[in-house]
Design an enzyme around this catalytic site. Structure first.
Site, PDB file in Angstrom:
ATOM      1  N   ARG A 130       0.827  -1.221   0.000  1.00 53.04           N
ATOM      2  CA  ARG A 130       0.000   0.000   0.000  1.00 53.04           C
ATOM      3  C   ARG A 130       0.854   1.261   0.000  1.00 53.04           C
ATOM      4  NH1 ARG A 130      -4.925  -2.172   3.707  1.00 53.04           N
ATOM      5  NH2 ARG A 130      -6.128  -2.928   1.933  1.00 53.04           N
ATOM      6  N   LYS A 159     -20.051 -16.047  -0.012  1.00 54.93           N
ATOM      7  CA  LYS A 159     -21.466 -15.771   0.190  1.00 54.93           C
ATOM      8  C   LYS A 159     -22.133 -14.985  -0.935  1.00 54.93           C
ATOM      9  CE  LYS A 159     -21.151 -15.365   5.193  1.00 54.93           C
ATOM     10  NZ  LYS A 159     -21.108 -14.311   6.207  1.00 54.93           N
ATOM     11  N   GLY A 173      -8.798  -9.227  -2.276  1.00 51.41           N
ATOM     12  CA  GLY A 173      -7.497  -9.791  -1.885  1.00 51.41           C
ATOM     13  C   GLY A 173      -7.291 -11.212  -2.383  1.00 51.41           C
ATOM     14  N   GLY A 205     -13.357  -3.581  -0.282  1.00 49.52           N
ATOM     15  CA  GLY A 205     -14.724  -3.115   0.009  1.00 49.52           C
ATOM     16  C   GLY A 205     -15.165  -2.015  -0.934  1.00 49.52           C
TER      17      GLY A 205
END
Ligand code: AMP
Length: 391
Positions: free
Chosen positions: A41, A201, A349, A372
């Site tokens: 990052r 999910k 990721g 996200g």
């Protein structure tokens, strides 16, 4: 959407506040000192920092790190980041004792200097998007730049609130690249456009399926998510992971998306989940078995669709890829994406690890840095940090 880029601004002699994403993973070493375990990052924000320095700015960097819950916590200090950044930039990086207050104001950088503020989340006002706190941050600078795409889905003081109090606001180079590729993929993709969605999910990705379903030509589903769809079609799924409360929703998505949605036609199944567990390939999942990966026929069918694509969007693994050999489906699709020559946009990721494991990272057009945030973008949700730049 229209927003300024850092490249549109005159930075000479200006103090530039860059909101970066330095939320790096840390680990305590045997001496009790916090060490950075991945500087990815930090490296991702170097182009924007270097750009600002080369154009005559004094640079203030700000980020959150971890979840200190509004209180100073030495284990979540950005100090180790300052040290690593200094090495990467090859110039001194001053570490501020806090992110606001007189001591910080006294450290305001001159052109060519770099000041890293302490963890924004040491103040509860950051996450509360408190206007007074936002004003104090804004008072530090002449120009605000947001390069923290990974935090753009949060309306916090440093990502949203302070923008109304600064004279000029713009997107950094990393932010710009993220918006360019994700925007292109979701509004005006080269066709055929194929989305690959996997992971645990359905519930996490309903809006992504719905929104991408409107844009893409084909949606390839894998991972545990597929079993909820298969069960919705009345097919046996054995003891595979399933979200029973989402069956009705899966039925309506199947009806909405019709032939666009492709589901696995064969499966790698086991009796218990463990790396290297005895496994077999089946077309119909027996009652006592658990699906852990897509099978070879599915890999073939999905790879053919991918080979014909001009744009590929990918988020989520096709199986329990952390436990080889159940990474085979995910790795095979990573190779198919790389070989397709399509504009490819990978987020999340796990998918990033898969393209690395397949050795094809350099063949991917854009690997998103925001898990996200990229999912919310793909779901068609306006990111507050981006909307604020537009104002
Ligand atoms: P997500 O965070 O939703 O992208 O989900 C990623 C996780 O889904 C990974 O940890 C995978 O191990 C898991 N996953 C993928 N396929 C399966 C499967 N067939 N059964 C259980 N977990 C799975």
């Amino acid at each position: 959407m229209s927003y300024l880029s850092i490249r549109d601004l005159d930075l000479k002699g200006k103090r530039v506040f860059i909101r970066v994403d330095f939320n790096v993973p840390l680990q305590k070493n045997e001496k009790g000192i916090m060490e950075i375990t991945s500087d990815k990052r930090i490296k991702a924000s170097l182009p924007t920092i270097q750009y600002a320095l080369e154009h005559g700015a004094g640079v203030i960097l700000a980020s959150h790190l971890g979840r200190p819950k509004g209180k100073p916590n030495p284990e979540m200090s950005l100090q180790p980041v300052a040290a690593r950044l200094q090495e990467l930039l090859g110039r001194p990086v001053k570490m501020a004792p806090d992110c606001i207050g007189p001591e910080v104001e006294a450290l305001k950088p001159a052109p060519g200097e770099v000041l890293l503020l302490e963890n924004l989340r040491f103040h509860p006002e950051e996450e509360k998007n408190d206007p007074e706190f936002a004003k104090k941050l804004a008072a530090l600078c002449d120009v605000y730049v947001n390069d923290a795409f990974g935090s753009a889905h949060r309306a916090h003081a440093s990502t949203e609130g302070m923008i109304q109090f600064v004279p000029k606001a713009a997107a950094g180079l990393l932010m710009e690249a993220e918006l360019k590729y994700l925007g292109m993929a979701t509004t005006n993709p080269a066709r055929p456009c194929v989305a690959i969605l996997g992971g645990a999910k359905v519930s996490d990705k309903i809006e992504v399926i719905r929104n991408l379903g409107k844009v893409v030509d084909k949606l390839l589903i894998g991972g545990a998510m597929a079993y909820t769809f298969l069960k919705a079609q009345g097919l046996p799924i054995g003891k595979s992971l399933v979200e029973d409360e989402k069956i009705e929703l899966a039925k309506s998505l199947l009806a909405e998306l019709g032939g666009k949605l492709m589901l696995p036609v064969d499966h790698v199944v086991v009796s218990e989940i463990a790396a290297g567990a005895a496994n077999e390939v089946v077309a119909t999942i027996p009652d006592a078995k658990i699906g852990v990966d897509i099978g070879p026929k599915t890999i073939d069918a999905y790879s053919k669709v991918i080979a014909g694509a001009k744009t590929v969007i990918w988020n989520g693994p096709m199986g329990i890829f952390e436990k080889p050999p159940f990474d085979a489906g995910t790795v095979a699709l990573a190779k198919a994406v790389a070989a397709s020559g399509a504009v490819s946009i990978v987020g999340g990721g796990d998918s990033e690890k898969a393209i690395k494991a397949a050795g094809v990272t350099s063949k991917i057009t854009h690997v998103s840095t925001g898990g996200g945030a990229s999912l919310e973008f793909l779901a068609g949700i306006k990111l507050p940090g981006v909307a604020a730049l537009n104002r």
